[in-house]
Design a protein around this motif. Structure first.
Motif, mmCIF file in Angstrom:
data_model
loop_
_atom_site.group_PDB
_atom_site.id
_atom_site.type_symbol
_atom_site.label_atom_id
_atom_site.label_comp_id
_atom_site.label_asym_id
_atom_site.label_seq_id
_atom_site.Cartn_x
_atom_site.Cartn_y
_atom_site.Cartn_z
ATOM 1 N N ILE A 273 33.694 23.225 -55.390
ATOM 2 C CA ILE A 273 32.968 21.744 -55.084
ATOM 3 C C ILE A 273 33.858 21.152 -54.445
ATOM 4 O O ILE A 273 33.170 20.692 -53.551
ATOM 5 C CB ILE A 273 33.389 21.086 -57.021
ATOM 6 N N ALA A 274 34.975 20.813 -54.295
ATOM 7 C CA ALA A 274 35.719 20.055 -53.330
ATOM 8 C C ALA A 274 35.045 20.997 -51.525
ATOM 9 O O ALA A 274 34.875 20.060 -51.568
ATOM 10 C CB ALA A 274 36.949 20.493 -52.988
ATOM 11 N N THR A 275 35.265 22.064 -51.581
ATOM 12 C CA THR A 275 34.750 22.508 -50.655
ATOM 13 C C THR A 275 33.534 22.104 -49.545
ATOM 14 O O THR A 275 32.537 21.907 -48.919
ATOM 15 C CB THR A 275 34.968 24.184 -50.457
ATOM 16 N N TYR A 276 32.349 22.325 -50.983
ATOM 17 C CA TYR A 276 30.799 22.106 -50.359
ATOM 18 C C TYR A 276 30.297 20.416 -50.326
ATOM 19 O O TYR A 276 29.940 20.410 -49.631
ATOM 20 C CB TYR A 276 29.777 22.274 -52.466
ATOM 21 N N ILE A 277 31.505 19.343 -50.845
ATOM 22 C CA ILE A 277 31.212 18.165 -50.669
ATOM 23 C C ILE A 277 31.637 18.020 -48.894
ATOM 24 O O ILE A 277 30.986 17.290 -47.934
ATOM 25 C CB ILE A 277 32.191 17.612 -51.938
ATOM 26 N N LYS A 278 33.250 18.835 -48.837
ATOM 27 C CA LYS A 278 33.523 18.903 -47.826
ATOM 28 C C LYS A 278 32.012 19.457 -46.493
ATOM 29 O O LYS A 278 32.421 18.610 -45.333
ATOM 30 C CB LYS A 278 34.651 19.455 -47.387
ATOM 31 N N ASP A 279 31.685 19.963 -46.270
ATOM 32 C CA ASP A 279 30.763 20.765 -45.607
ATOM 33 C C ASP A 279 29.561 20.170 -45.205
ATOM 34 O O ASP A 279 28.912 20.207 -44.811
ATOM 35 C CB ASP A 279 30.867 22.163 -45.627
ATOM 36 N N GLN A 280 29.560 19.508 -46.497
ATOM 37 C CA GLN A 280 28.306 18.244 -46.373
ATOM 38 C C GLN A 280 28.618 17.642 -45.455
ATOM 39 O O GLN A 280 27.866 16.982 -44.919
ATOM 40 C CB GLN A 280 27.612 17.748 -48.352
ATOM 41 N N ALA A 281 29.892 16.600 -45.889
ATOM 42 C CA ALA A 281 30.305 15.436 -45.038
ATOM 43 C C ALA A 281 30.617 16.138 -43.832
ATOM 44 O O ALA A 281 30.006 15.324 -42.842
ATOM 45 C CB ALA A 281 31.233 14.819 -45.594
ATOM 46 N N ARG B 280 41.210 14.251 -56.491
ATOM 47 C CA ARG B 280 41.200 15.504 -55.866
ATOM 48 C C ARG B 280 39.620 15.393 -54.669
ATOM 49 O O ARG B 280 39.491 15.912 -53.553
ATOM 50 C CB ARG B 280 40.953 16.328 -56.893
ATOM 51 N N LEU B 281 38.943 14.572 -55.773
ATOM 52 C CA LEU B 281 37.097 14.787 -54.800
ATOM 53 C C LEU B 281 37.202 13.851 -53.835
ATOM 54 O O LEU B 281 36.239 14.072 -52.742
ATOM 55 C CB LEU B 281 36.145 15.323 -55.527
#
Length: 410
Positions: free
Chosen positions: A72-80, A108-109
């Motif tokens: 989930i953290a990776t997805y949020i970072k990629d979107q940003a 964490r997020l």
């Protein structure tokens, strides 16, 4: 003290997270997330991604497992990294999170984290119109807030223990806890006063037959209320469009009775709201006849029926009340016919409306109608059935006035 505002989002992008326990199927969890997405839409959010994980029990620290949280953290970072218009603003979990889980996930997020309870409370806060509903929602909000005060003041916590090292965070936390407890006490007293007024109002209505519309949220209760009572109750294709119980005097063929439109039920309804809205549901408890409205077009309508009936049993202390079942939204019903060579059992995905009608009418009997409030299909039959049932109750209550029905065709 910090203001209790779960959200001020209007156009934020959201991701949803749900667990698949051994007792649920992936399809059931997807249906739950569909409902969560509808809740998010009602709150003004746009859902762009879902994450699910099979776990026997939720992780005590982070709800999902460490690997899933990293995903989930990776997805949020990629979107940003794709730009501000792609940035995720909030993550919503389909179950209530503990204060510890909320704190760990946020750390964490690094984005706003809310759970299903927080989202529903937020929607209720925006939907409440009368003083009664606003007081009920505010009480539920403070009850939800109380165990989460530590999380809100984590930036002021003590770094070291010992004499002389008492930090401002702990002092402020204790102050806030006293303020919240005092606020809860005053809100409860205020609700008691409002409930007394409501009780007097109900007594002043005399012994007219009372009919209550009940059902899952967004099944069309308010639209049906408007059709029967010719009133103008707010109706909208969003969850919890109606929070305040609306009572109208209705006359069908010169037979008067009272009809109430109540707040819709939902699975995993926060316990704080159930407690706060018990007085609102007194209209259900004191009713003589229930009209259970069902959205026949919803793929999970049978589960919705179970949720409503379970809640009704709690409200009525197990008492069974006479009930008319209205299967609404036949205009939106659709199905995929089975192939002739398909030998698999009939399921809710491939059963026709006629087959559903025969199944439920055989199960419930004559107190079962299929209608479309939107297209006004079956409304005349609905009014005739309602008249017959109200008349039966009225005759039992006033047996010596039965001749009036014959003389005046009531």
């Amino acid at each position: 003290m910090k203001e209790f505002v779960i959200s001020d989002f209007k156009t934020e992008l959201a991701i949803l997270v749900g667990l698949i326990p051994p007792t649920s199927s992936e399809e059931q969890v997807e249906e739950n997330l569909d409902e969560l997405a509808f809740l998010a839409e009602t709150a003004g959010l746009t859902t762009v991604k879902r994450f699910t994980q099979k776990l026997d029990v939720a992780n005590n620290a982070t709800f999902v497992g460490k690997g899933k949280l990293e995903e989930i953290a990776t997805y949020i970072k990629d979107q940003a990294e794709q730009g501000e218009d792609k940035e995720i603003g909030v993550i919503i979990f389909d179950d209530e999170l503990s204060p510890n889980q909320l704190r760990n996930i946020e750390q964490r997020l690094k984005i706003k984290v809310i759970d299903r309870t927080g989202l529903i409370l937020d929607i209720f806060a925006t939907r409440a119109q009368t003083a009664h509903a606003k007081t009920q929602v505010e009480l539920a909000q403070y009850q939800y807030l109380l165990p989460r005060l530590t999380r809100l003041w984590s930036h002021l916590e003590r770094q070291r223990g010992g004499v002389g090292m008492r930090g401002p965070g702990e002092t402020q936390l204790e102050t806030d806890r006293r303020i919240v407890l005092d606020k809860i006490s005053r809100l409860k007293d205020k609700l008691k006063d409002i409930d007394k007024q409501k009780s007097v109002q109900r007594k002043n209505r005399g012994k007219m037959v009372r009919v209550a519309l009940v059902g899952y949220t967004n099944v069309g209760k308010s639209t049906i209320m408007n059709l029967i009572s010719k009133s103008d109750v707010f109706a909208e294709n969003k969850l919890f469009a109606t929070l305040d119980t609306t009572v109208r005097k209705v006359v069908i063929q010169n037979l008067p009775f009272l009809m109430s439109d109540t707040v819709g039920f939902i699975r995993k309804l926060p316990t704080q709201l159930v407690e706060s809205f018990k007085s609102t549901l007194d209209e259900v408890r004191e009713s003589d006849l229930l009209i259970h409205v069902v959205d026949i077009s919803h793929p999970g309508f049978e589960e919705q029926i179970e949720v409503v009936e379970e809640t009704l049993r709690e409200i009525n202390d197990g008492e069974e009340k006479p009930t008319i079942y209205l299967f609404n939204k036949v205009d939106a019903f659709s199905f995929t016919p089975k192939d002739e060579d398909d030998l698999t059992p009939m399921s809710k995905e491939n059963i026709s409306l006629d087959e559903l009608k025969s199944t439920w009418m055989a199960k419930i009997g004559k107190d079962c109608l299929f209608i479309s409030a939107k297209d006004q299909v079956g409304i005349s039959e609905m009014k005739d059935l309602l008249y017959d049932r109200v008349k039966e109750i009225h005759v039992k209550r006033y047996p010596y006035n039965d001749f009036l029905y014959q003389d005046y065709n009531i």
